[in-house]
Design an enzyme around this catalytic site. Structure first.
Site, PDB file in Angstrom:
ATOM      1  N   SER A 111      16.027  48.573   3.112  1.00  0.00           N
ATOM      2  CA  SER A 111      15.007  47.388   3.369  1.00  0.00           C
ATOM      3  C   SER A 111      13.647  47.653   3.605  1.00  0.00           C
ATOM      4  O   SER A 111      13.337  48.250   4.883  1.00  0.00           O
ATOM      5  CB  SER A 111      15.584  46.477   4.560  1.00  0.00           C
ATOM      6  OG  SER A 111      14.853  45.409   4.941  1.00  0.00           O
ATOM      7  N   ASP A 165      12.823  41.515   1.944  1.00  0.00           N
ATOM      8  CA  ASP A 165      13.191  40.395   2.650  1.00  0.00           C
ATOM      9  C   ASP A 165      11.753  39.495   2.741  1.00  0.00           C
ATOM     10  O   ASP A 165      10.901  39.851   3.306  1.00  0.00           O
ATOM     11  CB  ASP A 165      13.658  40.646   4.182  1.00  0.00           C
ATOM     12  CG  ASP A 165      14.853  41.236   4.401  1.00  0.00           C
ATOM     13  OD1 ASP A 165      15.931  40.699   3.554  1.00  0.00           O
ATOM     14  OD2 ASP A 165      14.942  42.207   4.866  1.00  0.00           O
ATOM     15  N   GLY A 191      15.539  40.279  15.157  1.00  0.00           N
ATOM     16  CA  GLY A 191      15.649  41.902  15.160  1.00  0.00           C
ATOM     17  C   GLY A 191      16.680  42.077  16.348  1.00  0.00           C
ATOM     18  O   GLY A 191      17.106  41.226  17.050  1.00  0.00           O
ATOM     19  N   GLY A 192      17.117  43.318  16.336  1.00  0.00           N
ATOM     20  CA  GLY A 192      17.917  43.881  17.411  1.00  0.00           C
ATOM     21  C   GLY A 192      19.201  43.412  17.717  1.00  0.00           C
ATOM     22  O   GLY A 192      19.522  43.290  19.042  1.00  0.00           O
ATOM     23  N   ASP A 214      24.264  42.986   4.594  1.00  0.00           N
ATOM     24  CA  ASP A 214      22.737  43.202   5.134  1.00  0.00           C
ATOM     25  C   ASP A 214      22.979  42.965   6.895  1.00  0.00           C
ATOM     26  O   ASP A 214      23.340  41.849   7.188  1.00  0.00           O
ATOM     27  CB  ASP A 214      21.813  42.103   4.317  1.00  0.00           C
ATOM     28  CG  ASP A 214      20.384  41.972   4.718  1.00  0.00           C
ATOM     29  OD1 ASP A 214      20.150  43.026   5.458  1.00  0.00           O
ATOM     30  OD2 ASP A 214      19.765  41.382   4.341  1.00  0.00           O
ATOM     31  N   GLY A 215      22.543  43.926   7.302  1.00  0.00           N
ATOM     32  CA  GLY A 215      22.242  43.681   8.841  1.00  0.00           C
ATOM     33  C   GLY A 215      23.052  45.017   9.655  1.00  0.00           C
ATOM     34  O   GLY A 215      24.360  45.128   9.679  1.00  0.00           O
TER      35      GLY A 215
HETATM   36 ZN    ZN Z   1      17.892  41.004   3.709  1.00  0.00          ZN
END
Ligand code: ZN
Length: 216
Positions: A9, A36, A145-146, A174-175
């Site tokens: 990403s 993104d 985030g985070g 994703d993540g």
């Molecule tokens: Zn994404």
């Protein structure tokens, strides 16, 4: 099992070092580059528009995997395709015109996919299976985030994998993907992995670690 692909990403890249980092991604043979696009409405954050995608396209031949986290994606599909996207995924939750969006993307000659946020049931893709090349499952809440990897994602991948059967559809996650979270996702049936913070900490070593983790 489908071929494993990495889609780092760009959001996690060091923009001051972008050219150098993209060179390292090329040297590590990553299959896709994840971009993104965030509008500050559908998700809180803002990031990357068509001009940035065009800039990336001019920098590399790695196919661009563009994840639209925006309201009214239908309005922006043409400009994102013109900028050089190779795959566009749109959120199930972002439009009431999901099918026409998918057709619009396919009519432009590139791949189309659907994204499910963590709380969106996987059964809803049942009606879209003949219109998609990719299903992207969010393993964190989009655009924040985070966060920690949501372990419920693994069951969701299994269910999606059963739903798609032998259709040629990629399952992307994703993540918070790292060398620990990637393996259960791969074993459940996912084959495309977005990695951000973990991968960019050390591009060469960590792309290798991710590939090794699914084999080990
Ligand atoms: Zn994404």
């Amino acid at each position: 099992m489908k071929k494993m692909k990495l889609s780092p990403s760009v959001f996690a890249a060091d923009l001051g070092e972008l050219k150098n980092q993209i060179k390292q991604l090329e040297d590590s043979n990553v299959e896709l580059l994840h971009v993104d696009v965030m509008d500050g409405h559908f998700v809180e954050r803002m990031a990357f528009g068509a001009d940035h995608i065009r800039m990336l396209k001019n920098m590399t031949d790695i196919p661009l995997d563009v994840h639209l986290m925006i309201e009214n994606p239908e309005v922006h599909i043409d400009s994102i395709v013109d900028a050089g996207a190779d795959v566009i995924t749109i959120h199930q939750e972002s439009t009431t015109r999901i099918l026409s969006c998918l057709h619009k993307i396919h009519n432009r000659g590139i791949k189309a996919g659907i994204v499910l946020s963590p709380a969106t049931p996987e059964e809803t893709i049942k009606y879209l299976l003949d219109d998609i090349d990719m299903i992207l499952l969010m393993s964190v809440n989009p655009g924040e985030g985070g966060q920690h990897f949501l372990s419920s994602t693994v069951d969701k991948i299994k269910n999606v994998s059963t739903l798609i059967g032998d259709r040629d559809i990629d399952i992307e996650v994703d993540g918070s993907i790292d060398d620990e979270t990637i393996k259960p996702c791969y074993e459940a049936g996912a084959n495309v992995f977005v990695s951000g913070g973990y991968l960019f900490k050390n591009i060469k070593d960590n792309t290798e670690a991710l590939r090794k983790a699914v084999k080990g």
